[in-house]
Structures are given as structure tokens and as C-alpha cells.
Write an enzyme that holds these catalytic residues in place. Structure first.
Site, PDB file in Angstrom:
ATOM      1  N   GLU A 232       0.909  -1.243  -0.026  1.00  0.00           N
ATOM      2  CA  GLU A 232      -0.081  -0.091   0.129  1.00  0.00           C
ATOM      3  C   GLU A 232       0.859   1.143  -0.008  1.00  0.00           C
ATOM      4  OE1 GLU A 232      -2.954   0.053   3.008  1.00  0.00           O
ATOM      5  OE2 GLU A 232      -3.010   2.179   3.197  1.00  0.00           O
TER       6      GLU A 232
ATOM      7  N   GLU B 131      -2.480  11.368   3.223  1.00  0.00           N
ATOM      8  CA  GLU B 131      -3.669  11.275   4.323  1.00  0.00           C
ATOM      9  C   GLU B 131      -3.563  12.731   5.271  1.00  0.00           C
ATOM     10  OE1 GLU B 131      -4.586   6.861   5.704  1.00  0.00           O
ATOM     11  OE2 GLU B 131      -2.434   7.004   5.871  1.00  0.00           O
TER      12      GLU B 131
END
Length: 425
Positions: free
Chosen positions: A171, A176
Site C-alpha cells: 500500500e 492522508e
């Protein structure tokens, strides 16, 4: 300071991804390494755009279904509070060139969540089954929402997640943001043995108390074999290589697909509170993926590398097996290379070739009749590596020599200067 455990998101109930494992990951602290080496003075070739969505269209219309699929459902694994809805209810174009992902405190569909009747709705999109990429530049220009409990993200998952599960799939979290850190975004890698709270990453904080919700910002990774570099508005804030993993497996040399979402609540951001204003909106101006590989019609020109010297066909000979070397740039045909739409690098009517199709460190490269084999396939990512995907190795100057006649070879990609090239056309 983030909490000691920051679980991640779950790929939801699309038929094509039902087999995917639940995800529990999150950013981990780490000091950013020095910025990647600056490019040489020669102008790099324009990158070829391999995926782009500018989100142009009438206000209220849904995203392009040929590029994106919309996930539906909730996420017990992170204890997120939202239900991701289908259609354009929570993900729609605004008619001004933006995608708007909206989180609302509502439940008109009477959706059920892990905790009971859902309190919030939002949206999550991905390109699984429609687009995946290996290497290149992946970027988006976005304006994040503000407020406690808001969790916007722009990220990628390994295309093989349905076969190997997570975290073996890998990932790449490009951006974020959690609402209680309005001035900071995080970039993180997750893989086997370094997932969840053990993800490898760093944060980037705006100066002077600015908040990311105040304006649009561009979030990007430049991704090449054995190296990923994160930037915000062009400012590099971390670079990660296998050396950062402490001997654990690097799983980032394969295709990944792209995800956009806006979560509400969860272990890491915490739940909304009385200070949180709804609706919250993530605005996305564009998403673009680009690579220099296979750029058609790009013309020909020198490939410059270590010491400002050029990739050269020895003696300008056209015989099969002629060595390829480093030499003073002189403008001759022996130094004019073109990047073919078929993944080849060509000069003097022939192809750059890995001798005998070998994959070992130190295998020489040479000129050879173009034959369509994997020995003649080259990827030219934006990070300025030239990579033979079959070997997963980089074009390399033997011994890091800058002497005329220094031979070129393939070698495990290290990010060193003797593996950095500028393709000029």
C-alpha cells in the site's frame, strides 16, 4: 504526535474486490531523508500521461465509469462511522472542473453499519480493473475538508491484493490528513511486516500555521524501482528505499491501482464532535499518472548521465553486439536515442539490448536488431531511472566511471548518480 496504533481502511463490497483482505494500517513516524538528487541541467523529456481525470462535466454528474468504480459499504476494521454510497449522491462533479466527495451527517437510505444504524454517508472511488500502473508520477491537486473526525486520503494498493491479500499486496499512501492535524499530511508505505502502526512514513507540515483546508495543494509520489519520493506542491519531504525496511520485503515493483476517499471517524482521526461542521467536502481538481515510458512521436536526442556525458554507440557501429558506453556529448547519430511506443530505446536503427536477455548484475547492454523481446524493453520513469522490467534492474555506468568509453550495464537499482539519466528530445 500520532497515536500508537492507526488502523487503515478496508476495500469494500464491489463484486470485483470481494476477496480482498481487511486493511489495518496507518502512518508511522520517521524523519524525512534528504531530498532526491537534483536533475541535470539538460531539460527532461515531457512525461507521457498514462491516466488522467480532470473532472470536467455538468454539475451533479457522476464520475466517469470507464475510469472509476464506486465502492459501497462500511468499515468495521477501522471503526469508521460512514457508509460509502453508490452513484453520485456523495461523489459528483461540481461543474467547475472538480470532483466533490461529500461527507454528510445523514442516512436517507437507512444503511446499517457495524455499530448499528449509520450516522454518516460519504464516498470512495478506485481504478481497480480499469487502470493500474508500475512506476511513474502519481499526483492529485486537492482541497481537503476541515474538522475533527475528517479523514481524506489519496492512496494506492497492489493490483494483486485479491491473490495475495493485504499487506503482502503493498500500500502506498500518497496523502492522508486527519482533522485534528489541520496543517499536516502523511505519506506512508505498508507491506509485510511493516503495516498498521509499523508503516514506514513521514509527515509534511505547512509553515506559519496554514491549514490544508484553506487552499488547493498538489500531492504526489515519484515512483521508480526501489525508490518512492513524496512531495507537496513540488517540495520533496521524504524518499523511501528498501534500505528503510530493515530487511523486510519491498513489494512496490508491480502494478498498483489508485483510490480516493473521505472517511468519517475511526481509530486514528477519532469521531466527529460538536465542533465538526457537516457537510465536509474533499475537492479534487485532477488526478494524473505519468511516465516517460513509451512516449510516441517524441523524436530523438541525447541521453545524458554521469558527468554530463552521453549514452553512445561505440564507434557509431551498427553491427549486432556493438557495446554501448558513456562518452563526451558530440551530437552525432551514435548519441541520438528515441523512446519507442513499443518500449524500446533506439539508435542507428537498432535497439538497446541486454546481452542474451540475462538478468544478473553486471550484464552488458549493447546494440542489436530490434526483435520485440523483453531484453529490449525499457521503462523510463519520471525519477530518471532507465529500467529493464524483465530484470527489474537499472541502466548503470560500470564502476561509476566518467571516462570516455565507460561501459553501460544493468544493475540493481540503487538511486545513485550512475543510474540517473535525462532523455532529451
Amino acid at each position: 504526535m500520532h497515536p500508537p496504533y492507526s488502523p487503515r481502511r478496508l476495500l469494500l463490497s464491489l463484486a470485483s474486490v470481494l476477496a480482498l483482505a481487511a486493511l489495518t494500517t496507518g502512518p508511522a513516524q520517521g524523519a524525512p531523508p534528504p531530498p532526491a538528487p537534483a536533475p541535470s541541467a539538460a531539460a527532461p523529456a515531457a512525461a507521457a500521461v498514462t491516466f488522467s481525470d480532470e473532472f470536467d462535466g455538468p454539475a451533479g454528474s457522476a464520475v466517469n465509469g470507464s475510469k472509476w468504480q464506486i465502492e459501497t459499504g462500511d468499515n468495521v476494521n477501522n471503526h469508521e462511522r460512514q457508509y460509502y454510497t453508490p452513484g453520485a449522491g456523495n461523489a459528483a462533479l461540481d461543474g467547475r472542473g472538480n470532483l466533490v466527495i461529500t461527507a454528510r451527517r445523514e442516512n436517507p437510505g437507512n444503511y446499517a453499519c457495524w455499530y448499528g444504524r449509520c450516522e454518516y454517508t460519504s464516498a470512495r472511488l478506485n481504478t481497480s480493473g480499469k487502470f493500474a500502473t508500475t512506476y511513474g508520477r502519481v499526483e492529485a491537486r486537492m482541497k481537503v475538508p476541515r474538522g475533527q473526525g475528517m479523514w481524506p486520503a489519496f492512496w494506492m494498493l497492489g493490483n494483486d491484493i485479491g491473490q495475495v491479500g493485504w499487506p503482502a499486496s503493498g500500500e502506498i499512501d500518497i496523502m492522508e490528513n486527519v482533522g485534528f492535524e489541520p496543517s499536516t499530511v502523511h505519506g506512508t508505505l505498508h507491506g509485510p511486516g511493516y503495516s498498521g502502526a509499523g508503516g514506514i512514513g513521514a509527515g509534511y507540515t505547512l509553515p506559519g500555521g496554514q491549514a490544508f483546508a484553506d487552499a488547493f495543494h498538489t500531492f504526489a509520489v515519484d515512483w521508480s524501482p526501489n525508490a518512492i519520493t513524496w512531495s507537496v506542491d513540488g517540495a520533496v519531504y521524504q524518499r523511501r528505499t528498501p534500505a528503510d525496511l530493515g530487511g523486510r520485503q519491498w513489494v512496490f515493483d508491480k502494478p498498483f491501482f489508485v483510490i480516493l476517499n473521505l472517511a468519517v471517524g475511526g481509530y486514528w482521526p477519532g469521531d466527529p464532535d460538536g465542533s465538526t461542521t457537516f457537510p465536509g467536502q474533499l475537492l479534487v481538481d485532477y488526478v494524473r499518472v505519468s511516465s516517460d515510458a513509451g512516449q510516441p512521436g517524441g523524436g530523438s536526442g541525447p541521453v545524458t548521465g554521469l558527468g554530463g556525458k552521453c549514452v553512445d554507440v561505440a564507434g557509431a557501429a551498427t553491427a549486432n553486439g556493438t557495446p554501448v558506453q558513456l562518452y563526451d556529448c558530440n551530437g552525432t547519430a551514435a548519441q541520438r536515442w528515441s523512446v519507442g511506443a513499443d518500449g524500446t530505446l533506439r539508435a542507428l536503427g537498432k535497439c538497446l539490448d541486454v546481452a542474451s536477455g540475462a538478468t544478473a548484475d553486471g550484464t552488458a547492454v549493447r546494440l542489436w536488431d530490434c526483435n520485440g523481446t523483453a531484453a529490449q524493453q525499457w521503462a523510463v520513469p519520471a525519477a530518471r531511472d532507465i529500467v529493464n522490467p524483465q530484470a527489474n534492474k537499472c541502466l548503470d555506468v560500470a564502476g561509476s566511471s566518467t571516462a570516455n568509453g565507460a561501459r553501460l550495464q544493468i544493475w540493481t537499482c540503487t538511486g545513485a548518480a550512475n543510474q540517473k539519466w535525462t532523455v532529451t528530445r
